[in-house]
Write a protein that holds these residues in place. Structure first.
Motif, PDB file in Angstrom:
ATOM      1  N   ALA A  14     -20.368  34.565  20.085  1.00 28.89           N
ATOM      2  CA  ALA A  14     -20.829  34.289  18.876  1.00 28.89           C
ATOM      3  C   ALA A  14     -21.757  34.277  18.323  1.00 28.89           C
ATOM      4  O   ALA A  14     -22.196  32.912  18.381  1.00 28.89           O
ATOM      5  CB  ALA A  14     -19.261  34.562  17.958  1.00 28.89           C
ATOM      6  N   ASP A  15     -22.438  34.329  17.455  1.00 23.24           N
ATOM      7  CA  ASP A  15     -23.426  34.194  16.357  1.00 23.24           C
ATOM      8  C   ASP A  15     -22.729  32.663  16.120  1.00 23.24           C
ATOM      9  O   ASP A  15     -23.603  31.767  15.586  1.00 23.24           O
ATOM     10  CB  ASP A  15     -23.587  34.770  15.064  1.00 23.24           C
ATOM     11  N   THR A  16     -21.887  32.489  15.654  1.00 24.62           N
ATOM     12  CA  THR A  16     -21.720  30.817  15.571  1.00 24.62           C
ATOM     13  C   THR A  16     -20.553  30.688  16.762  1.00 24.62           C
ATOM     14  O   THR A  16     -19.678  30.600  16.205  1.00 24.62           O
ATOM     15  CB  THR A  16     -21.397  31.209  13.808  1.00 24.62           C
ATOM     16  N   CYS A  17     -21.376  30.116  17.465  1.00 28.03           N
ATOM     17  CA  CYS A  17     -20.860  29.488  18.705  1.00 28.03           C
ATOM     18  C   CYS A  17     -19.552  28.429  18.996  1.00 28.03           C
ATOM     19  O   CYS A  17     -19.640  27.838  17.949  1.00 28.03           O
ATOM     20  CB  CYS A  17     -21.688  29.122  19.644  1.00 28.03           C
ATOM     21  N   ASP A  18     -18.814  28.886  18.715  1.00 28.20           N
ATOM     22  CA  ASP A  18     -17.062  27.710  19.412  1.00 28.20           C
ATOM     23  C   ASP A  18     -17.005  27.644  20.989  1.00 28.20           C
ATOM     24  O   ASP A  18     -16.182  28.888  20.949  1.00 28.20           O
ATOM     25  CB  ASP A  18     -16.595  28.148  18.401  1.00 28.20           C
ATOM     26  N   ALA A  52     -42.751  22.065  15.735  1.00 27.24           N
ATOM     27  CA  ALA A  52     -41.516  21.279  16.026  1.00 27.24           C
ATOM     28  C   ALA A  52     -40.121  21.656  15.560  1.00 27.24           C
ATOM     29  O   ALA A  52     -41.023  21.316  14.274  1.00 27.24           O
ATOM     30  CB  ALA A  52     -42.443  20.096  16.340  1.00 27.24           C
ATOM     31  N   VAL A  53     -38.959  21.706  15.997  1.00 28.79           N
ATOM     32  CA  VAL A  53     -37.867  21.996  14.697  1.00 28.79           C
ATOM     33  C   VAL A  53     -36.715  21.137  15.173  1.00 28.79           C
ATOM     34  O   VAL A  53     -36.741  21.210  15.930  1.00 28.79           O
ATOM     35  CB  VAL A  53     -37.499  23.788  14.724  1.00 28.79           C
ATOM     36  N   GLY A  54     -36.672  20.261  14.127  1.00 30.01           N
ATOM     37  CA  GLY A  54     -36.106  19.520  14.477  1.00 30.01           C
ATOM     38  C   GLY A  54     -34.324  19.581  13.720  1.00 30.01           C
ATOM     39  O   GLY A  54     -34.124  20.601  13.397  1.00 30.01           O
ATOM     40  N   PRO A  55     -33.131  18.602  13.975  1.00 27.49           N
ATOM     41  CA  PRO A  55     -32.055  19.103  13.978  1.00 27.49           C
ATOM     42  C   PRO A  55     -31.829  19.384  12.376  1.00 27.49           C
ATOM     43  O   PRO A  55     -31.425  19.722  12.173  1.00 27.49           O
ATOM     44  CB  PRO A  55     -31.949  17.709  14.632  1.00 27.49           C
ATOM     45  N   ASP A  56     -32.982  18.427  10.902  1.00 25.65           N
ATOM     46  CA  ASP A  56     -32.069  17.898  10.034  1.00 25.65           C
ATOM     47  C   ASP A  56     -32.813  19.536   9.810  1.00 25.65           C
ATOM     48  O   ASP A  56     -32.697  20.084   8.425  1.00 25.65           O
ATOM     49  CB  ASP A  56     -32.935  17.209   9.101  1.00 25.65           C
ATOM     50  N   ASP A  57     -34.328  20.135  10.470  1.00 22.34           N
ATOM     51  CA  ASP A  57     -34.877  21.255  10.021  1.00 22.34           C
ATOM     52  C   ASP A  57     -33.730  22.969   9.782  1.00 22.34           C
ATOM     53  O   ASP A  57     -33.603  23.619   9.638  1.00 22.34           O
ATOM     54  CB  ASP A  57     -36.380  21.800  10.578  1.00 22.34           C
ATOM     55  N   GLN A  58     -33.317  22.959  11.104  1.00 19.54           N
ATOM     56  CA  GLN A  58     -32.325  24.152  11.749  1.00 19.54           C
ATOM     57  C   GLN A  58     -31.546  23.380  11.789  1.00 19.54           C
ATOM     58  O   GLN A  58     -31.207  24.151  13.361  1.00 19.54           O
ATOM     59  CB  GLN A  58     -33.688  24.969  12.716  1.00 19.54           C
ATOM     60  N   PRO A  59     -30.659  23.096  11.381  1.00 22.38           N
ATOM     61  CA  PRO A  59     -28.954  22.529  11.761  1.00 22.38           C
ATOM     62  C   PRO A  59     -28.233  23.349  12.675  1.00 22.38           C
ATOM     63  O   PRO A  59     -27.498  23.458  13.701  1.00 22.38           O
ATOM     64  CB  PRO A  59     -27.951  21.955  11.101  1.00 22.38           C
ATOM     65  N   GLU A  60     -28.000  25.236  12.554  1.00 25.37           N
ATOM     66  CA  GLU A  60     -27.673  26.113  13.062  1.00 25.37           C
ATOM     67  C   GLU A  60     -28.215  26.178  14.423  1.00 25.37           C
ATOM     68  O   GLU A  60     -27.604  26.060  15.641  1.00 25.37           O
ATOM     69  CB  GLU A  60     -28.023  27.230  12.881  1.00 25.37           C
TER      70      GLU A  60
END
Length: 120
Positions: free
Chosen positions: A100-104, A2-10
């Motif tokens: 994009a990799d950094t989605c906007d 499991a991966v939480g928002p604090d673990d992997q914010p991107e």
């Protein structure tokens, strides 16, 4: 795992952005599978054009409904919707930003919102 928002914010930001663009609720949980790691980069390169094309189709339909697109049917080439030049450039830029990799997604949402305000 499991991966939480604090673990992997991107990762969570991308998942939330994709859900927003799709008009869906983001998931409550994310899990990573160690077996899939080898295909992540190639999967991203494979899926990005598919997502771009899918979003482009939805935007074309929205703009056609708003009266900003006209059918372009010719003997040579595929039938398509013709958009005013400023919409074509704006749409390509907005879709590029969305996949994009950094989605906007802000430019895409802005484009769609401006088409609604012009129609009204």
């Amino acid at each position: 795992m499991a991966v939480g928002p604090d673990d992997q914010p991107e990762l969570w930001a991308r998942v939330r952005a994709a859900a927003e663009v799709a008009g869906q609720r983001p998931p409550d949980e994310l899990y990573l599978d160690a077996e899939a790691n080898a295909g992540v980069a190639s999967a991203r390169n494979f899926i990005r054009p598919k997502i771009f094309d899918g979003l482009a189709g939805m935007v074309h339909l929205h703009l056609a409904q708003a009266g900003h697109a006209t059918p372009d049917i010719a003997w040579s080439g595929r039938p398509r919707l013709a958009l005013p030049e400023e919409w074509e450039k704006g749409m390509d830029d907005a879709l590029d930003a969305a996949v994009a990799d950094t989605c906007d997604t802000a430019p895409l949402r802005s484009l769609l919102a401006s088409s609604d305000s012009v129609r009204a």
